[in-house]
Design a protein around this motif. Structure first.
Motif: not given
Length: 404
Positions: A384-388, A394-398
């Motif tokens: 769930t790492h952040e990007a930008g 979050p770049s994804a949140l499964p």
């Protein structure tokens, strides 16, 4: 004697991976930094950033190169009477009865449609399956535009956000932003002209018919505002709703409290805006020589205000690196107004026009998601790492949950 620490370069991979550690250093040892590559002074402390948003000496003249090539001339560049009239033309559509009676049902419908796509699966990526689409779908629907154009708008807003956050001045990213301005104009201007002749009950019709002191918005004004709405309203709500869930999922006791009482959702949103804001920096340009953090800043300079750092300034917030929806130094009753304690909507005359729209979207979206996902939890080994850097989330949140 302690030696001052130096934060990693704001354009470095190290900074992008963890800006919050860099912010800690900047807040303590480097409250103002000149960045040669960006040709900008970078300011991090709460009081300095708040001052840049409030005081008239700090102008938005920087938007002539930062925004105008991608949007056209927008309300953000205006000042004085021109700004107050343009703001009066658009603000009524984003508050009060207009928002609650006309657009809340639009928000509820679009949220429900996305959730219906995964509620029976027992799993979802809340970024790709929901957050990435929700605000753009809402805006397209509010404007009364063709539902089949959602993907086109998604591409346009991604290009515009890329242009705005192009801190390294990549020429391909810049060209894509300018190209989007042309494509959006070709698409929207004919629709605006047709809508003027046949007004409906949508936001575009409201903008076409709005009048204050004999002033109405031109076709270009409306197109530029719609472009700004797509970028500002899409990107921020996209990242905010994913960040609200990420923060709650990583703090199970607070998630449980919000599940039991949906009235806490505004508190969770306000604290997310402080703790992990969707927009980490906004620029200003002083009209005269000024002093910031003990350093002289010449008139006409670009000042990059680090919202992400200021919102974690220990001089302003207790335990700033902790997510706490129950903190007492962030009152919810003012969190979505120009009197907010956090700085994520800016302050003063350029306080975010869409703050209450964002609040409504988050209230509706988070409540519907929680109701549709009993026992929601992060998937095993979820990344769930952040990007930008300019905007961040979050770049994804499964997640996994009990199918409903």
């Amino acid at each position: 004697m302690t030696t001052a620490r130096h934060a990693p370069d704001i354009l470095s991979a190290e900074f992008a991976a963890d800006p919050y550690s860099a912010y800690d250093i900047m807040l303590e040892d480097e409250p103002i930094v000149w960045h040669d590559g960006m040709q900008s002074y970078i300011v991090s402390r709460y009081d300095d950033v708040a001052r840049a948003f409030r005081e008239p000496v700090f102008t938005t003249d920087n938007y002539s190169w930062q925004l105008e090539p991608a949007h056209g001339r927008t309300i953000l560049q205006m000042s004085g009477r021109e700004h107050s009239i343009r703001r009066a033309l658009v603000v009524p559509a984003f508050r009060g009865n207009e928002l609650e009676q006309k657009f809340r049902p639009v928000i509820e419908r679009n949220s429900q449609q996305l959730i219906d796509g995964f509620r029976s699966r027992g799993e979802a990526d809340l970024v790709q399956d929901y957050a990435r689409h929700f605000p753009i779908n809402v805006i397209v629907d509010m404007l009364g535009l063709d539902q089949s154009d959602h993907e086109r708008f998604q591409r346009w807003y991604t290009a515009i956000i890329g242009f705005l956050g192009n801190l390294s001045q990549d020429p391909d990213v810049a060209a894509a932003g300018v190209r989007t301005r042309e494509e959006l104009a070709e698409y929207l201007i004919p629709i605006i002209r047709a809508r003027r002749e046949n007004l409906g009950d949508d936001l575009l019709s409201t903008l076409c018919s709005a009048e204050v002191d004999g002033t109405r918005m031109s076709d270009e004004d409306i197109k530029a505002f719609c472009s700004l709405l797509l970028a500002a309203g899409g990107e921020t709500t996209d990242k905010a709703i994913a960040s609200v869930f990420k923060n709650l999922l990583e703090n199970p006791a607070q998630l449980e409290a919000v599940q039991a009482d949906h009235g806490l959702i505004p508190k969770a949103f306000a604290e997310t805006l402080r703790y992990t804001p969707p927009v980490h920096m906004i620029m200003r340009q002083p009209a005269e020589d000024i002093e910031i953090a003990g350093e002289r800043v010449p008139a006409g300079s670009t000042v990059t205000c680090l919202i992400g750092a200021a919102n974690r300034d220990p001089r302003r917030f207790e335990n700033p690196n902790e997510f706490d929806i129950f903190r007492t130094d962030l009152p919810t009753e003012t969190a979505f107004s120009a009197a907010a304690n956090h700085l994520s909507f800016a302050l003063g005359r350029h306080f975010c026009v869409g703050a209450l729209l964002a609040k409504t979207e988050i209230e509706v979206g988070v409540a519907q998601l929680l109701d549709a996902m009993p026992n929601v939890r992060l998937a095993d080994n979820a990344d769930t790492h952040e990007a930008g850097v300019f905007t961040r989330g979050p770049s994804a949140l499964p997640v996994r949950f009990s199918p409903s």
